[in-house]
Design a protein around this motif. Structure first.
Motif, short mmCIF file in Angstrom:
data_model
loop_
_atom_site.label_atom_id
_atom_site.label_comp_id
_atom_site.label_asym_id
_atom_site.label_seq_id
_atom_site.Cartn_x
_atom_site.Cartn_y
_atom_site.Cartn_z
N ASN A 100 0.81 -1.21 0.00
CA ASN A 100 0.00 0.00 0.00
C ASN A 100 0.84 1.27 0.00
N SER A 101 2.13 1.14 0.31
CA SER A 101 3.01 2.32 0.26
C SER A 101 3.20 2.83 -1.17
N TYR A 102 2.87 1.98 -2.15
CA TYR A 102 2.99 2.38 -3.56
C TYR A 102 1.69 3.03 -4.06
N ASN A 103 0.74 3.22 -3.15
CA ASN A 103 -0.51 3.93 -3.45
C ASN A 103 -1.25 3.38 -4.67
N PRO A 104 -1.50 2.09 -4.69
CA PRO A 104 -2.21 1.53 -5.85
C PRO A 104 -3.68 1.92 -5.87
N THR A 105 -4.23 2.01 -7.05
CA THR A 105 -5.67 2.13 -7.22
C THR A 105 -6.23 0.71 -7.26
N PHE A 106 -7.10 0.41 -6.32
CA PHE A 106 -7.66 -0.94 -6.25
C PHE A 106 -8.89 -1.05 -7.15
N VAL A 107 -8.93 -2.13 -7.92
CA VAL A 107 -10.05 -2.41 -8.81
C VAL A 107 -10.87 -3.52 -8.16
N GLU A 108 -12.01 -3.17 -7.63
CA GLU A 108 -12.80 -4.11 -6.84
C GLU A 108 -13.57 -5.08 -7.72
N ALA A 109 -13.47 -6.35 -7.39
CA ALA A 109 -14.15 -7.40 -8.16
C ALA A 109 -15.65 -7.20 -8.17
N VAL A 110 -16.28 -7.64 -9.25
CA VAL A 110 -17.74 -7.57 -9.38
C VAL A 110 -18.29 -8.99 -9.49
N PRO A 111 -19.54 -9.19 -9.12
CA PRO A 111 -20.11 -10.54 -9.21
C PRO A 111 -20.09 -11.08 -10.63
N THR A 112 -19.99 -12.37 -10.74
CA THR A 112 -19.99 -13.02 -12.05
C THR A 112 -21.36 -12.89 -12.71
N ASP A 113 -21.36 -12.55 -13.98
CA ASP A 113 -22.60 -12.47 -14.75
C ASP A 113 -23.01 -13.90 -15.14
N ASP A 114 -24.23 -14.27 -14.81
CA ASP A 114 -24.68 -15.65 -15.05
C ASP A 114 -24.69 -16.01 -16.52
N THR A 115 -25.00 -15.05 -17.40
CA THR A 115 -25.01 -15.35 -18.83
C THR A 115 -23.61 -15.66 -19.32
N ALA A 116 -22.65 -14.84 -18.93
CA ALA A 116 -21.27 -15.10 -19.32
C ALA A 116 -20.78 -16.44 -18.79
N LEU A 117 -21.14 -16.75 -17.54
CA LEU A 117 -20.72 -18.02 -16.95
C LEU A 117 -21.39 -19.19 -17.66
N SER A 118 -22.65 -19.05 -18.02
CA SER A 118 -23.36 -20.13 -18.71
C SER A 118 -22.73 -20.39 -20.08
N ILE A 119 -22.36 -19.33 -20.77
CA ILE A 119 -21.69 -19.50 -22.06
C ILE A 119 -20.35 -20.19 -21.86
N GLN A 120 -19.63 -19.75 -20.85
CA GLN A 120 -18.33 -20.35 -20.54
C GLN A 120 -18.47 -21.85 -20.28
N ASN A 121 -19.44 -22.22 -19.46
CA ASN A 121 -19.64 -23.63 -19.14
C ASN A 121 -20.05 -24.44 -20.36
N LYS A 122 -20.92 -23.87 -21.19
CA LYS A 122 -21.38 -24.56 -22.39
C LYS A 122 -20.24 -24.72 -23.39
N ALA A 123 -19.43 -23.69 -23.52
CA ALA A 123 -18.32 -23.73 -24.48
C ALA A 123 -17.19 -24.64 -24.01
N GLN A 124 -17.17 -24.93 -22.71
CA GLN A 124 -16.15 -25.81 -22.12
C GLN A 124 -14.74 -25.34 -22.45
N ILE A 125 -14.53 -24.04 -22.24
CA ILE A 125 -13.21 -23.47 -22.46
C ILE A 125 -12.42 -23.54 -21.16
N ASP A 126 -11.33 -24.26 -21.17
CA ASP A 126 -10.43 -24.36 -20.03
C ASP A 126 -9.50 -23.16 -20.10
N MET A 127 -9.75 -22.17 -19.25
CA MET A 127 -8.99 -20.92 -19.34
C MET A 127 -7.51 -21.11 -19.05
N ASP A 128 -7.19 -21.97 -18.10
CA ASP A 128 -5.78 -22.22 -17.79
C ASP A 128 -5.08 -22.85 -19.00
N ALA A 129 -5.76 -23.81 -19.62
CA ALA A 129 -5.20 -24.46 -20.81
C ALA A 129 -5.08 -23.46 -21.96
#
Length: 449
Positions: free
Chosen positions: A389-418
């Motif tokens: 915090n001594s570097y005075n960062p601007t924090f970008v606060e996480a937002v809840p996951t959008d269900d539509t985006a998550l549903s597409i992700q699950n259906k597409a079966q995209i392994d993000m790490d891979a």
């Protein structure tokens, strides 16, 4: 939402992922499963495995006398079994003598938990899978609004649906560069990098000194989550990159946020700033290597700092600074919740809620894990957050996951790490993106008309 937070306000805080949770990752950075408890499955309104009838109930209603029976926590922290969890069991059962607390630890948590939930066989307390849309929570989990904490908590409504909360954050964190100060000194690095060019220069100095600049844990996959969950927030100053994918058939392009983030990792790989053989990395060993100064840095959350110390580093030799993803000189960092506790609605609900409340207020897990506490009134004890915090960062606060985006992700079966792995190793990264964009567009047709 952006926030600039001084250290005195850092407890007013925290994606990869996830886990680590601690670790905040899907397999939670631990190499071996250790079954420390048995599964419990009970039907609502019937007698469960512990011989108690559960029709809901709060953690506080009626006092300790109402809290009884067996309660099992399905955890990702395989490293805590037969260690810290033994202490937790003893202390919790001292407060609730009629409860039999047990722990079951698993790896590859997100995937394996989702399978367990789909089968209808999962314990009383779990960590909410990131693969389950919020809209599905009422099918499996009990609302937690009636758990009365000793003060306000962060991300209270993050795992909510239809006005009810189904998840309590186990802790919060930010993501940046965890580094070995002795390694920096050996390489002649006197100041932490404030720009991307300075970061590359520091990497080169580390490499020249015979030190692996950045431990990617490429083979282990889950640590790569920072490159699609957290670095995009640093690049854009926004936390909605994953959610905005629902608005396009081509969410992955070389010139957008994902392309820029993955390209940074690819450049580090190409320049030889990652492990010598990225296809044979080992998470547990990497903690020892960072602790010993063989590796210079991690790009991970503050939760890993205590693990590096436990691996042999002196606390004063471990530092933490915001990752400079560009040359602006303006520090930015994500603020994230870690895994969320959830309660099986057909399990020992009253005891499960009591356990969650105890974990947040009394266990000390947030200090052990190096988290920013869930309780807003509790100051974090991690000294490295002071430096961060001594570097005075601007924090970008996480937002809840959008269900539509998550549903597409699950259906597409995209392994993000891979996907990150393929991009970094590919001769033609555009072809990698073309493939996953095709999967995404096909799946999107089912959810976006």
């Amino acid at each position: 939402m952006k926030k600039t937070i001084a250290y005195s306000m850092v407890s007013l805080l925290m994606v990869t992922t996830l886990a680590a949770c601690g670790s905040n990752n899907e397999s939670d950075n631990n190499s071996k499963a250790n079954n420390a408890g048995n599964d419990t499955t009970a039907n609502a309104g019937t007698t469960n495995n512990a011989g108690t009838t559960n029709n809901g109930g709060t953690a506080n209603a009626g006092g300790d006398a109402d809290i009884s029976g067996k309660v099992v926590f399905l955890t990702n922290r395989t490293d805590m079994v037969d260690k810290e969890y033994k202490d937790y069991e003893k202390r919790f059962e001292a407060k609730y003598p009629k409860v039999d607390l047990q722990f079951e630890a698993i790896t590859d948590y997100d995937k394996n938990e989702k399978i367990r939930i789909a089968s209808g066989s999962f314990p009383d307390v779990v960590l909410l899978s990131t693969l389950i849309p919020n809209a599905d929570f009422p099918k499996y989990f009990a609302p937690l609004d009636d758990v009365k904490f000793d003060g306000d908590i962060y991300f209270k409504d993050f795992k909510s649906f239809d006005g009810k909360s189904y998840g309590i954050s186990s802790g919060n964190s930010t993501v940046g560069i965890v580094y070995n100060k002795q390694a920096f000194a050996k390489a002649g690095i006197t100041d932490v990098p404030k720009t991307y060019d300075e970061f590359l220069a520091a990497c080169q100095k580390l490499k020249d000194a015979g030190i692996v600049p950045l431990a990617s844990n490429f083979k282990d996959k889950w640590p790569l989550g920072a490159w699609y969950n957290d670095v995009p927030a640093v690049i854009t100053g926004k936390a909605d990159t994953a959610n905005s994918r629902k608005d396009t058939d081509t969410p992955y392009t070389l010139d957008n946020t994902y392309g820029k983030s993955f390209s940074i990792l690819k450049e580090l790989y190409t320049k030889g700033f990652l492990e010598k053989d990225v296809n044979s990395t080992n998470w547990e060993q990497s903690k020892k290597d960072v602790a010993q100064g063989k590796f210079g840095m991690y790009l991970l959350g503050n939760w890993v700092i205590n693990q590096v110390v436990d691996a042999g580093a002196k606390t004063e030799d471990v530092g933490f600074f915001p990752f400079p993803a560009d040359n602006s000189g303006q520090a930015k960092a994500p603020l994230n919740p870690d895994w969320f506790y959830g309660v099986n609605k057909d399990g020992n609900v009253a005891a499960a809620k009591a356990f969650i409340q105890w974990m947040i207020e009394e266990s000390g897990y947030d200090d052990f894990a190096g988290f920013i506490p869930t309780l807003k009134s509790k100051e974090p004890k991690l000294a490295q957050l002071t430096e961060f915090n001594s570097y005075n960062p601007t924090f970008v606060e996480a937002v809840p996951t959008d269900d539509t985006a998550l549903s597409i992700q699950n259906k597409a079966q995209i392994d993000m790490d891979a996907l990150v792995q393929e991009f970094v190793l590919a001769k033609d990264p555009q072809k990698v993106f073309d493939k996953v964009n095709g999967q995404w567009a096909k799946a999107r047709k089912e959810f976006v008309k």
